[in-house]
Design a protein around this motif. Structure first.
Motif: not given
Length: 494
Positions: A375-399
């Motif tokens: 329900s949104g428990e991720w820390t800012d660190s976890a959000v950063r890792r999500y974005v970094t791990d996805a890289g330029d695939l992030l828009p596709r990962l969202h979809k």
């Protein structure tokens, strides 16, 4: 030995309105008219044929005559005579297909492929045709894959439509048939079975029972076709607006067992005591939803092969990881890890480009990460890792993640969507503050070497990696703070 030809309805006469339409079509193209005049003056036939005629007739039915971009022609002239007739007319010609009777030409920006009438026979072991010139247009048309591609329009003065196998009627009724016996057509060239699948998606055609039966009985013959050619047809199918019905045909006939067995394997048995979602149907629904999101996103190129492959294959690790748990539950622990490996292996075998293979595999690996968000428990660190791990695939990962919600429970679906909205909002806020798309350590390699007194080597790489982890964990640091943290880490590691 050929199979006896099936009973077929007599082709209907081409309506006068269609004849008038094709005359108008030829008149719209000065190139076609001029080519027709040259060949006719020299005593040769020349006809617009195949997919060019099919697409032109479909366009005429929809919004008036329109000349297709690249044009296929057939003629009774031999290749060397074709080259002579094109002299002074074509800006350039090429003869890479001349051994098979095809001359390519570019005439004032229009690409033509002109092929001598053929009456080939196929070596069914290698699939290579034994090239033989045909004596008539009908001889040439009967060897084509489907009736909708076995129509011709004369470029001579009469501009007549030749439709010996009822292709126009099939096109209007959205029916897929072969000019001769389907088993003979597919045995000659098994790739035609994948083209049948594509035409279901591309043209909205429904294959006749005879076609489906032949595909089912000859599916194993696809093993004779090179992976590169198979991959091209599979990709063309996936890139159509609505590929679902085509993929269902692909699986039900057994073609997928040969080409993409991981897709067929998703049809797992669901016993009455251990309930889980129908993974095969779920995957097709995810693909449908991903295509809808892709089309709605004007900022991203459509159609998107990487997203569509990922949507179709994201759960291929489930059959290997299914476990029956207490109280009738079923688990698929780490199916994203297993699935990423299976995707990489299969797409590599199909000769997809390396960047496509890695992107689809990465999306498969990441598609479950969001479910740890709760329900949104991720820390800012976890959000950063999500974005970094996805890289330029992030828009596709969202979809992909949004498409992966196929629950019929409206309340649960709304809750998942709202939660992902929340994650995307946090990503936007952090990105605005920290430029997450380009997360780098707060010190570069030169600064690390100067501070620690190092020469280029593995220790610099380890220090850089430590600083990047620190950056992901705590966000941007002031330079003095970053230097102090690095020195403390360095001393503790000897």
């Amino acid at each position: 030995m050929s199979s006896p030809p099936p009973s077929r309805p007599s082709p209907e006469p081409v309506p006068p309105a269609v004849q008038a339409t094709v005359r108008e079509l030829i008149d719209l193209s000065p190139v076609l008219a001029e080519v027709g005049e040259r060949f006719s003056a020299a005593g040769f036939e020349v006809h617009l044929v195949g997919g060019s005629v099919r697409d032109a007739l479909l366009a005429a039915a929809a919004d008036g005559p329109r000349v297709p971009g690249d044009l296929d022609l057939t003629t009774d002239a031999r290749p060397e005579q074709v080259l002579e007739l094109l002299r002074g007319l074509a800006g350039s010609t090429w003869n890479t297909g001349i051994a098979f009777g095809t001359v390519g030409a570019e005439v004032r920006g229009t690409r033509l492929e002109i092929t001598t009438f053929r009456a080939d026979r196929y070596d069914r072991e290698s699939r290579n045709p034994e090239v033989a010139w045909g004596d008539s247009l009908v001889d040439d048309l009967v060897r084509r894959d489907f009736t909708v591609n076995a129509m011709a329009v004369s470029l001579g003065p009469d501009r007549t439509v030749t439709d010996p196998f009822g292709g126009l009627g099939d096109l209007m009724r959205r029916r897929l048939r072969t000019p001769g016996a389907a088993v003979d057509s597919f045995a000659d060239d098994p790739l035609r079975m994948l083209r049948a699948v594509r035409f279901v998606a591309q043209l909205g055609l429904t294959p006749d029972e005879e076609v489906v039966e032949a595909m089912t009985s000859l599916a194993g013959q696809l093993a004779r076709i090179t992976p590169e050619r198979v991959q091209v047809e599979l990709s063309k199918t996936l890139l159509q607006d609505s590929p679902r019905a085509a993929l269902e045909l692909f699986v039900s006939t057994g073609l997928a067992d040969v080409v993409l067995p991981e897709l067929s394997a998703l049809r797992m048995e669901i016993d009455e005591h251990h309930q889980h979602k129908d993974v095969y149907t779920h995957s097709l629904t995810v693909l449908d939803q991903a295509i809808a999101l892709e089309k709605a996103d004007d900022a991203h190129e459509s159609p998107d092969l990487v997203l569509r492959l990922a949507a179709l294959l994201h759960d291929v690790g489930k059959p290997a990881t299914r476990r029956h748990e207490p109280r009738g539950r079923v688990s698929f622990h780490h199916h994203e890890v297993v699935g990423a490996k299976l995707v990489r292996k299969r797409l590599t075998a199909l000769r997809y480009p390396k960047d496509v293979v890695e992107a689809v595999s990465r999306l498969t690996f990441l598609h479950l990460r969001f479910h740890g968000y709760g329900s949104g428990e991720w820390t800012d660190s976890a959000v950063r890792r999500y974005v970094t791990d996805a890289g330029d695939l992030l828009p596709r990962l969202h979809k992909l993640v949004r498409s992966d919600s196929t629950t019929r429970n409206k309340r649960r679906a709304a809750a998942l969507a709202a939660t992902y909205d929340s994650l995307e909002q946090r990503i936007e806020e952090l990105s605005a503050a920290e430029d997450l798309a380009r997360v780098r350590p707060d010190l570069d390699g030169n600064a690390i070497m100067q501070l620690l007194g190092l020469q280029p080597g593995p220790d610099v790489g380890r220090a850089w990696k430590y600083l990047k982890e620190l950056r992901l964990e705590r966000g941007p640091l002031e330079r003095d703070e970053a230097e102090a943290e690095l020195l403390t880490w360095w001393r503790s590691h000897g």
